[in-house]
Design an enzyme around this catalytic site. Structure first.
Site, PDB file in Angstrom:
ATOM      1  N   LYS A  52      -5.675 -70.869 -52.337  1.00 57.76           N
ATOM      2  CA  LYS A  52      -4.223 -70.650 -52.432  1.00 57.76           C
ATOM      3  C   LYS A  52      -3.480 -71.971 -52.223  1.00 57.76           C
ATOM      4  O   LYS A  52      -2.524 -72.275 -52.926  1.00 57.76           O
ATOM      5  CB  LYS A  52      -3.788 -69.590 -51.408  1.00 57.76           C
ATOM      6  CG  LYS A  52      -4.237 -68.184 -51.792  1.00 57.76           C
ATOM      7  CD  LYS A  52      -4.049 -67.167 -50.678  1.00 57.76           C
ATOM      8  CE  LYS A  52      -4.651 -65.822 -51.083  1.00 57.76           C
ATOM      9  NZ  LYS A  52      -4.662 -64.834 -49.996  1.00 57.76           N
ATOM     10  N   GLN A  96      -3.136 -64.569 -43.709  1.00 58.98           N
ATOM     11  CA  GLN A  96      -4.371 -64.158 -44.375  1.00 58.98           C
ATOM     12  C   GLN A  96      -5.010 -62.986 -43.618  1.00 58.98           C
ATOM     13  O   GLN A  96      -5.216 -63.049 -42.413  1.00 58.98           O
ATOM     14  CB  GLN A  96      -5.351 -65.356 -44.436  1.00 58.98           C
ATOM     15  CG  GLN A  96      -6.640 -65.061 -45.187  1.00 58.98           C
ATOM     16  CD  GLN A  96      -6.418 -64.714 -46.657  1.00 58.98           C
ATOM     17  OE1 GLN A  96      -5.654 -65.364 -47.366  1.00 58.98           O
ATOM     18  NE2 GLN A  96      -7.092 -63.668 -47.129  1.00 58.98           N
ATOM     19  N   ASP A 119       3.575 -61.653 -49.906  1.00 59.64           N
ATOM     20  CA  ASP A 119       2.438 -60.756 -50.171  1.00 59.64           C
ATOM     21  C   ASP A 119       2.900 -59.344 -50.524  1.00 59.64           C
ATOM     22  O   ASP A 119       2.115 -58.538 -51.015  1.00 59.64           O
ATOM     23  CB  ASP A 119       1.523 -60.692 -48.939  1.00 59.64           C
ATOM     24  CG  ASP A 119       0.300 -61.582 -49.081  1.00 59.64           C
ATOM     25  OD1 ASP A 119      -0.096 -61.863 -50.239  1.00 59.64           O
ATOM     26  OD2 ASP A 119      -0.273 -61.982 -48.055  1.00 59.64           O
TER      27      ASP A 119
END
Ligand code: NDP
Length: 281
Positions: A52, A96, A119
């Site tokens: 990422k 994460q 997200d």
């Protein structure tokens, strides 16, 4: 001939478009910023975070890395999220997952400001998705819809079967398909006669996390198959939830693993970060 949907190529074209938008933002003195928070040393999470951050730098997004030890307390992580919410250089916050088991994932994800929730996991964004209001869309589901759209298929009126009902993939993608007027069947571990359900699917989204659980001869002729599964195997490396070779004999279009949904998930993360930068600044 079966069309193999090239998620890598599609992701690259999304990223090329984003780079142009970022260049325009930069002429106004704005560099989109993404905070990437990793707790612990899980090798798969470390790899996802590395990919990422690399994608950010290639596209022109500045990433800010927070790598925390496994014994970080929930309050410490919570405080960091609040600090990032208040930081004007940060347009998106990515924590994460999975977090180590002593940390309450829901409390942390809910602490992220909805406008920086790139997200798309915050209850406010999920609620807006359900109501059909503009929101930050979850990355993997948004990537799945883009992959289906890339085939030129009109989703409206199609029978879509989603296998898996997680909050991060199965449920949000089902809502997105419904909002595009598909007739959606959501399957899970208690579903009876899964092969029969899949046989009726014009569009199949497989997100159960079991290597090649879905057999090729369950696939409807000329259907669209999106394989979300990422299963690490000792002998064959990364494989999906669908028997790729056998399913390809029946499907009109199918995503490979790797090279299908994965790259699009990252592209959608970058897209959400740029969207947030444009909106916030
Ligand atoms: P979860 O483990 O959270 O959910 C799995 C779902 O599959 C559950 O709803 C479960 O049902 C269902 N399921 C399990 N076994 C069966 C079965 N035998 N028949 C029908 N349904 C079943 O997984 P995620 O949604 O987080 O992820 C799914 C897969 O997608 C994983 O392989 C993951 O690694 C991958 N993934 C890939 C991403 C990418 O970018 N490529 C991003 C996110 C995930 P029940 O609810 O009843 O337990």
């Amino acid at each position: 001939m079966t069309h193999i949907i090239d998620g890598k190529a599609l992701a690259l074209s999304v990223r090329a478009q984003l780079s142009k938008e970022i260049n325009t933002l930069k002429t106004r003195g704005i560099t989109p910023g993404l905070a990437v928070v990793l707790v612990g040393q899980d090798p798969a999470s470390q790899m996802y975070v590395k990919n990422k951050k690399l994608a950010c730098s290639k596209t022109g997004i500045e990433s800010f890395s927070y790598e925390l030890s496994n014994d970080t307390t929930e309050d410490e992580l919570y405080e960091l999220v609040l600090k990032l919410n208040a930081d004007s250089k940060i347009d998106g916050i990515l924590v994460q997952l999975p977090l180590p088991s002593h940390l309450n994932e829901q409390r942390i994800l809910t602490a992220i400001s909805p406008e920086k929730d790139v997200d798309g996991f915050h209850p406010e964004n999920l609620g807006k998705l359900l109501r059909g209001e503009p929101c930050m869309e979850a990355c993997t589901p948004a990537g799945i819809i883009a992959l289906i759209d890339s085939t030129g298929t009109d989703i409206s009126g199609k029978n879509a079967v989603v296998v898996g009902r997680s909050n991060i993939v199965g449920k949000p993608v089902s809502i997105m398909l419904l909002s595009r007027h598909a007739t959606v069947t959501i399957c899970h571990s208690k579903t009876k006669d899964l092969p029969a359900k899949i046989k009726g699917a014009d569009i199949l989204v497989a997100a159960l996390g079991k290597p090649e659980f879905i057999k090729g001869d369950w696939i409807k002729e000329r259907s669209i198959v999106i394989d979300v599964g990422t299963n690490h195997t000792k002998d064959r490396g990364l494989i999906g939830d669908v028997e790729f070779k056998e399913a390809s004999l029946h499907a009109a279009a199918i995503t490979p693993v790797p090279g299908g949904v994965g790259p699009m998930t990252i592209a959608m993360l970058l897209k959400n970060t740029v969207k947030s930068a444009m909106k916030r600044r």
